[in-house]
Write a protein that holds these residues in place. Structure first.
Motif, PDB file in Angstrom:
ATOM      1  N   THR A 275       0.841  -1.207   0.000  1.00 42.23           N
ATOM      2  CA  THR A 275       0.000   0.000   0.000  1.00 42.23           C
ATOM      3  C   THR A 275       0.874   1.254   0.000  1.00 42.23           C
ATOM      4  N   ASP A 276       1.878   1.283   0.872  1.00 46.13           N
ATOM      5  CA  ASP A 276       2.761   2.455   0.935  1.00 46.13           C
ATOM      6  C   ASP A 276       3.471   2.718  -0.386  1.00 46.13           C
ATOM      7  N   LEU A 277       3.782   1.641  -1.112  1.00 48.13           N
ATOM      8  CA  LEU A 277       4.522   1.781  -2.365  1.00 48.13           C
ATOM      9  C   LEU A 277       3.631   2.206  -3.532  1.00 48.13           C
ATOM     10  N   ILE A 278       2.412   1.681  -3.565  1.00 48.88           N
ATOM     11  CA  ILE A 278       1.540   1.892  -4.734  1.00 48.88           C
ATOM     12  C   ILE A 278       0.610   3.112  -4.561  1.00 48.88           C
ATOM     13  N   ALA A 279       0.218   3.411  -3.326  1.00 48.79           N
ATOM     14  CA  ALA A 279      -0.754   4.493  -3.096  1.00 48.79           C
ATOM     15  C   ALA A 279      -0.322   5.838  -3.702  1.00 48.79           C
ATOM     16  N   PRO A 280       0.961   6.224  -3.588  1.00 51.35           N
ATOM     17  CA  PRO A 280       1.345   7.516  -4.193  1.00 51.35           C
ATOM     18  C   PRO A 280       1.081   7.566  -5.703  1.00 51.35           C
ATOM     19  N   THR A 281       1.225   6.423  -6.378  1.00 48.05           N
ATOM     20  CA  THR A 281       0.951   6.388  -7.818  1.00 48.05           C
ATOM     21  C   THR A 281      -0.537   6.624  -8.086  1.00 48.05           C
ATOM     22  N   ILE A 282      -1.396   5.963  -7.314  1.00 47.97           N
ATOM     23  CA  ILE A 282      -2.839   6.148  -7.509  1.00 47.97           C
ATOM     24  C   ILE A 282      -3.224   7.598  -7.204  1.00 47.97           C
ATOM     25  N   GLN A 283      -2.632   8.142  -6.132  1.00 47.08           N
ATOM     26  CA  GLN A 283      -2.911   9.539  -5.792  1.00 47.08           C
ATOM     27  C   GLN A 283      -2.455  10.471  -6.923  1.00 47.08           C
ATOM     28  N   HIS A 284      -1.310  10.163  -7.503  1.00 46.87           N
ATOM     29  CA  HIS A 284      -0.795  10.921  -8.655  1.00 46.87           C
ATOM     30  C   HIS A 284      -1.813  10.911  -9.807  1.00 46.87           C
ATOM     31  N   TYR A 285      -2.352   9.720 -10.107  1.00 51.95           N
ATOM     32  CA  TYR A 285      -3.322   9.612 -11.201  1.00 51.95           C
ATOM     33  C   TYR A 285      -4.643  10.309 -10.864  1.00 51.95           C
ATOM     34  N   LEU A 286      -4.974  10.373  -9.584  1.00 52.96           N
ATOM     35  CA  LEU A 286      -6.219  11.032  -9.178  1.00 52.96           C
ATOM     36  C   LEU A 286      -6.117  12.547  -9.232  1.00 52.96           C
ATOM     37  N   THR A 287      -5.012  13.089  -8.747  1.00 53.51           N
ATOM     38  CA  THR A 287      -5.014  14.537  -8.479  1.00 53.51           C
ATOM     39  C   THR A 287      -3.913  15.358  -9.135  1.00 53.51           C
ATOM     40  N   ASP A 288      -2.824  14.755  -9.611  1.00 54.19           N
ATOM     41  CA  ASP A 288      -1.780  15.575 -10.239  1.00 54.19           C
ATOM     42  C   ASP A 288      -2.254  16.056 -11.613  1.00 54.19           C
ATOM     43  N   PRO A 289      -1.731  17.197 -12.057  1.00 59.09           N
ATOM     44  CA  PRO A 289      -2.129  17.690 -13.386  1.00 59.09           C
ATOM     45  C   PRO A 289      -1.803  16.664 -14.471  1.00 59.09           C
ATOM     46  N   LEU A 290      -2.628  16.592 -15.497  1.00 58.33           N
ATOM     47  CA  LEU A 290      -2.354  15.709 -16.635  1.00 58.33           C
ATOM     48  C   LEU A 290      -1.297  16.357 -17.526  1.00 58.33           C
TER      49      LEU A 290
END
Lengths: 206, 206
Positions: A179-194
């Motif tokens: 979870t600690d390793l993958i969650a930042p990627t999902i958060q990136h896809y959710l909220t970082d600019p495209l």
């Protein structure tokens, strides 16, 4: 939906048949599975398989139903505030897969869909009705399909490596570390600019 | 390796047999495929299948060989300087999958490994010999297995969604757009600090 009502109302025999079909589709493949072989593995009369599910397609439809906890688990994660949702979605996926009962159903869905077009069609429906609309809850309409699709790539890849193939370090780490390793990627896809190249007009409706 | 020498030295008939096996393993499954059915689909005498590949396992070994371009394509990307390697690795994966000939081989490897333990064993070997050691080239020994495994989750998930299931927006976007979207994740897995929970002693050797 098979029109036979919710799972609880059906007999124990029907559940045994579905479990046998699930195993057979996942390990021998859809094409190599017959109603007769399912009956044999379930230890029931072949007529009972026909009675409950009519055809192999009827049985397939049943096998492609997600685990009971699926909808509620994904929806609960998707209701989390956007800044915590990445973590919640990974945790939801891992919870579903760490539970042997739901893992077996999900595993069968993935393996059956890989080889059988009718199953793939059902998986696509499941994805658009139960995942796409949910995980990107509260995101702008112009971005939600793309963001949900990116999230899907990372979650599916995690599942394939950890649970289906059991390959590499991600397969052996405890779930909280994953979870600690993958969650930042999902958060990136959710909220970082495209990226700039993904302006509205270059993006397909998906 | 089947001990029959490199592909070029083998007859056209052998190549036809492998192509037929590839299609059959991927669409009907390994269990439902017989040497006889492969011979029929390849339009050759069943004796020829036995002559070239001896057993179904021999044929499987052949089907699980990666495309000729695979090793060189992945290695070239992995030789890129670390700060450009994320982009190069995604591009390498997309190049292999956008080419119909190598995509068919890779597709068959994935679909066959999903259902057949012997094929999965071969996929694990392929992963550790041709991917793990390569993509994390020049990274510290204590981190390379974990980082390569994380990269694998994202690349495999991209492949499953875009090429195997053809599901969601990632399946319909042009390849350069997909590269722009996925490359930052691979770069993150290559070079960003690992989460504090992943100290050496909590990490398995993978």
């Amino acid at each position: 939906m098979t029109g036979r009502g919710p799972r609880g109302e059906r007999g124990e025999q029907a559940d045994k048949i579905v479990a046998a079909a699930r195993r057979s589709f996942a390990t021998r493949g859809y094409a190599a599975t017959s109603l007769r072989s399912v009956a044999r593995e379930a230890g029931v009369d072949p007529g009972l398989v026909t009675y409950y599910f009519r055809t192999k397609t009827g049985l397939l439809e049943e096998v492609m139903q997600p685990p009971e906890a699926f909808g509620a688990t994904v929806a609960a994660a998707a209701e989390q505030p956007l800044e915590r949702r990445g973590h919640a979605l990974v945790q939801a996926a891992l919870n579903l897969w760490e539970d042997p009962a739901s893992a077996e159903i999900l595993r069968s869905i993935i393996l059956t869909a890989a080889q059988e077009p009718a199953a793939l069609h059902r998986l696509r429906q499941l994805f658009s009705e139960r995942v796409l609309a949910v995980v990107s809850h509260s995101l702008p309409d112009t971005e939600r399909n793309l963001r949900a699709s990116l999230i899907s790539t990372q979650i599916v890849g995690m599942v394939m490596n950890r649970y289906i193939w059991q390959i590499g370090t991600v397969a052996t780490l405890p779930a909280p570390a994953v979870t600690d390793l993958i969650a930042p990627t999902i958060q990136h896809y959710l909220t970082d600019p495209l990226p700039p190249s993904l302006s509205d007009d270059s993006r397909s409706p998906g």
